[in-house]
Scaffold this active site. Structure first.
Site, mmCIF file in Angstrom:
data_model
loop_
_atom_site.group_PDB
_atom_site.id
_atom_site.type_symbol
_atom_site.label_atom_id
_atom_site.label_comp_id
_atom_site.label_asym_id
_atom_site.label_seq_id
_atom_site.Cartn_x
_atom_site.Cartn_y
_atom_site.Cartn_z
ATOM 1 N N SER A 137 0.846 -1.193 0.000
ATOM 2 C CA SER A 137 0.000 0.000 0.000
ATOM 3 C C SER A 137 0.877 1.238 0.000
ATOM 4 O O SER A 137 1.637 1.481 0.942
ATOM 5 C CB SER A 137 -0.908 0.023 1.226
ATOM 6 O OG SER A 137 -1.533 1.286 1.305
ATOM 7 N N GLY A 161 -9.434 3.703 6.621
ATOM 8 C CA GLY A 161 -9.165 5.123 6.845
ATOM 9 C C GLY A 161 -7.710 5.443 7.129
ATOM 10 O O GLY A 161 -7.227 6.498 6.736
ATOM 11 N N GLY A 178 0.982 -2.174 4.052
ATOM 12 C CA GLY A 178 1.548 -0.830 3.959
ATOM 13 C C GLY A 178 2.779 -0.704 4.824
ATOM 14 O O GLY A 178 3.917 -0.773 4.341
ATOM 15 N N MET A 214 -9.160 8.040 -0.676
ATOM 16 C CA MET A 214 -10.057 8.401 0.438
ATOM 17 C C MET A 214 -10.599 9.800 0.205
ATOM 18 O O MET A 214 -9.857 10.693 -0.212
ATOM 19 C CB MET A 214 -9.298 8.374 1.760
ATOM 20 C CG MET A 214 -8.580 7.066 2.049
ATOM 21 S SD MET A 214 -7.898 7.086 3.712
ATOM 22 C CE MET A 214 -6.869 5.608 3.666
ATOM 23 N N ASP A 243 -4.788 3.648 -2.146
ATOM 24 C CA ASP A 243 -5.930 3.954 -1.280
ATOM 25 C C ASP A 243 -6.472 5.342 -1.581
ATOM 26 O O ASP A 243 -5.846 6.348 -1.248
ATOM 27 C CB ASP A 243 -5.492 3.888 0.193
ATOM 28 C CG ASP A 243 -5.267 2.462 0.662
ATOM 29 O OD1 ASP A 243 -6.174 1.633 0.490
ATOM 30 O OD2 ASP A 243 -4.174 2.181 1.207
ATOM 31 N N MET A 302 -12.162 4.218 -1.049
ATOM 32 C CA MET A 302 -12.890 4.440 0.206
ATOM 33 C C MET A 302 -13.627 5.762 0.059
ATOM 34 O O MET A 302 -13.255 6.782 0.649
ATOM 35 C CB MET A 302 -11.910 4.445 1.388
ATOM 36 C CG MET A 302 -11.435 3.033 1.730
ATOM 37 S SD MET A 302 -9.921 3.034 2.685
ATOM 38 C CE MET A 302 -8.747 3.147 1.343
ATOM 39 N N GLY A 338 -3.488 3.826 7.782
ATOM 40 C CA GLY A 338 -2.501 2.760 7.839
ATOM 41 C C GLY A 338 -2.003 2.586 9.266
ATOM 42 O O GLY A 338 -2.306 3.402 10.144
ATOM 43 N N MET A 356 -11.859 -6.255 4.795
ATOM 44 C CA MET A 356 -11.043 -5.327 5.577
ATOM 45 C C MET A 356 -10.722 -5.935 6.937
ATOM 46 O O MET A 356 -11.618 -6.413 7.636
ATOM 47 C CB MET A 356 -11.772 -3.991 5.775
ATOM 48 C CG MET A 356 -11.914 -3.126 4.526
ATOM 49 S SD MET A 356 -10.351 -2.654 3.757
ATOM 50 C CE MET A 356 -9.553 -1.715 5.061
ATOM 51 N N ASP A 376 -6.762 -6.541 3.949
ATOM 52 C CA ASP A 376 -6.123 -5.219 3.967
ATOM 53 C C ASP A 376 -6.247 -4.630 5.366
ATOM 54 O O ASP A 376 -7.360 -4.426 5.863
ATOM 55 C CB ASP A 376 -6.833 -4.331 2.931
ATOM 56 C CG ASP A 376 -6.262 -2.919 2.855
ATOM 57 O OD1 ASP A 376 -5.200 -2.660 3.442
ATOM 58 O OD2 ASP A 376 -6.900 -2.081 2.180
ATOM 59 N N HIS A 413 -8.140 0.957 -4.343
ATOM 60 C CA HIS A 413 -9.118 0.720 -3.269
ATOM 61 C C HIS A 413 -9.825 2.032 -2.994
ATOM 62 O O HIS A 413 -9.230 2.947 -2.425
ATOM 63 C CB HIS A 413 -8.363 0.194 -2.029
ATOM 64 C CG HIS A 413 -9.220 0.000 -0.819
ATOM 65 N ND1 HIS A 413 -8.681 -0.164 0.446
ATOM 66 C CD2 HIS A 413 -10.564 -0.081 -0.668
ATOM 67 C CE1 HIS A 413 -9.673 -0.325 1.319
ATOM 68 N NE2 HIS A 413 -10.823 -0.265 0.673
ATOM 69 N N HIS A 454 -1.004 -1.113 -4.328
ATOM 70 C CA HIS A 454 -2.324 -0.842 -3.750
ATOM 71 C C HIS A 454 -2.454 0.654 -3.507
ATOM 72 O O HIS A 454 -1.647 1.249 -2.787
ATOM 73 C CB HIS A 454 -2.460 -1.634 -2.448
ATOM 74 C CG HIS A 454 -3.792 -1.507 -1.777
ATOM 75 N ND1 HIS A 454 -4.880 -2.269 -2.130
ATOM 76 C CD2 HIS A 454 -4.211 -0.717 -0.764
ATOM 77 C CE1 HIS A 454 -5.916 -1.957 -1.361
ATOM 78 N NE2 HIS A 454 -5.540 -1.011 -0.518
HETATM 79 C C1 DX5 Z 1 -6.541 1.401 5.349
HETATM 80 C C2 DX5 Z 1 -6.036 1.141 3.954
HETATM 81 C C3 DX5 Z 1 -4.911 0.210 3.907
HETATM 82 C C4 DX5 Z 1 -3.656 0.677 4.623
HETATM 83 C C5 DX5 Z 1 -2.985 -0.540 5.171
HETATM 84 O O1 DX5 Z 1 -7.767 2.044 5.282
HETATM 85 O O2 DX5 Z 1 -7.077 0.599 3.153
HETATM 86 O O3 DX5 Z 1 -4.611 -0.167 2.566
HETATM 87 O O4 DX5 Z 1 -2.757 1.332 3.791
HETATM 88 O O5 DX5 Z 1 -1.901 -0.139 5.941
HETATM 89 P P1 DX5 Z 1 -1.195 -1.125 6.975
HETATM 90 O O6 DX5 Z 1 -0.695 -2.303 6.227
HETATM 91 O O7 DX5 Z 1 -0.130 -0.285 7.567
HETATM 92 O O8 DX5 Z 1 -2.262 -1.535 7.986
HETATM 93 ZN ZN ZN Z 2 -6.536 -0.262 1.201
#
Ligand code: DX5
Ligand code: ZN
Length: 222
Positions: free
Chosen positions: A8, A140, A195, A35, A33, A66, A142, A135, A173, A64, A31
């Site tokens: 990510s 939201g 991530g 948002m 994200d 969100m 990492g 999920m 994820d 992804h 990946h």
């Molecule tokens: C969270 C994201 C993830 C995030 C994962 O909402 O969708 O993709 O980047 O990060 P890690 O691996 O650090 O939990």
């Molecule tokens: Zn994600």
């Protein structure tokens, strides 16, 4: 199973995105994200940034979303060339129609569910998707802790997919690390977003290989 590892880029250095993408060249997908500060209380980037990431990335994109109103925005990500576009079931009015549209444009169609969302409503429509994202944290941010309570839902989705012969990838994820990836692989995931576990490692390439090996071993043991 050949596990897919999708780092990510939320955990990457945003002002050095080109070199950050180059570091994950041995991974399967980048990946991304997206948002919108509505569906989740955080804001990242939109189509223009993702278009440049698409042009720059050495590996295909796993977007992804969100965001609210995915019907309006998701097709644009498929049109800019993202290999895979995943929207949230909680945000979609007609998930099957949207998945069909994404496939028609040429992307893999994914649907994501938050930790509190049941998997059962997807059972009858598994064939409409190329990927289900379970999920393993609240979307939201990492760097959060993996939620093992999501594993029974993942296991049940894997059993349903097998029973129905559905060719669908099961992605996890959130909080995926060397310590947690085994549980998710054993429960039936084949595609892993990570991530902080990748970008936080001293050797990013070794982290990708290590996660993949750990997932493969755990899935063979299950
Ligand atoms: C969270 C994201 C993830 C995030 C994962 O909402 O969708 O993709 O980047 O990060 P890690 O691996 O650090 O939990
Ligand atoms: Zn994600």
């Amino acid at each position: 199973m050949n596990p897919r590892i999708n780092p990510s880029i939320l955990a990457a250095d945003f002002v050095n995105m080109q070199s950050e993408l180059a570091r994950i060249a041995s991974a399967d997908f980048a990946h991304v994200d997206v948002m919108d500060n509505h569906f989740v209380p955080n804001l990242t980037f939109g189509p223009q940034m993702v278009e440049r990431i698409q042009e720059t990335s050495p590996i295909p994109l796993d977007v992804h979303l969100m965001i609210t109103d995915p019907e309006r925005w998701a097709p644009g990500y498929a049109e800019l060339g993202a290999a895979s576009v995943t929207f949230h079931l909680e945000a979609a009015d007609d998930p099957v129609a949207l998945a069909r549209r994404l496939r028609q444009i040429g992307a893999r169609a994914g649907v994501a569910i938050k930790p509190g969302t049941a998997g059962e409503p997807l059972y009858d429509i598994l064939d409409e998707f190329d990927q289900i994202l379970v999920m393993t944290v609240e979307p939201g941010f990492g760097g959060q802790g993996f939620m093992p309570e999501t594993m029974p839902k993942l296991r049940a989705l894997r059993e349903e997919a097998t029973r129905r012969g559905a060719d669908v990838w099961l992605q996890v994820d959130g909080g995926i690390s060397f310590d947690t990836i085994g549980q998710a692989a054993e429960a039936g995931a084949d595609t892993f977003v990570a991530g902080s576990a990748v970008y936080g490692a001293d050797d990013v390439e070794a982290a990708v290989t290590g996660l993949r090996d750990r997932a493969r071993t755990a899935s063979l043991e299950s």
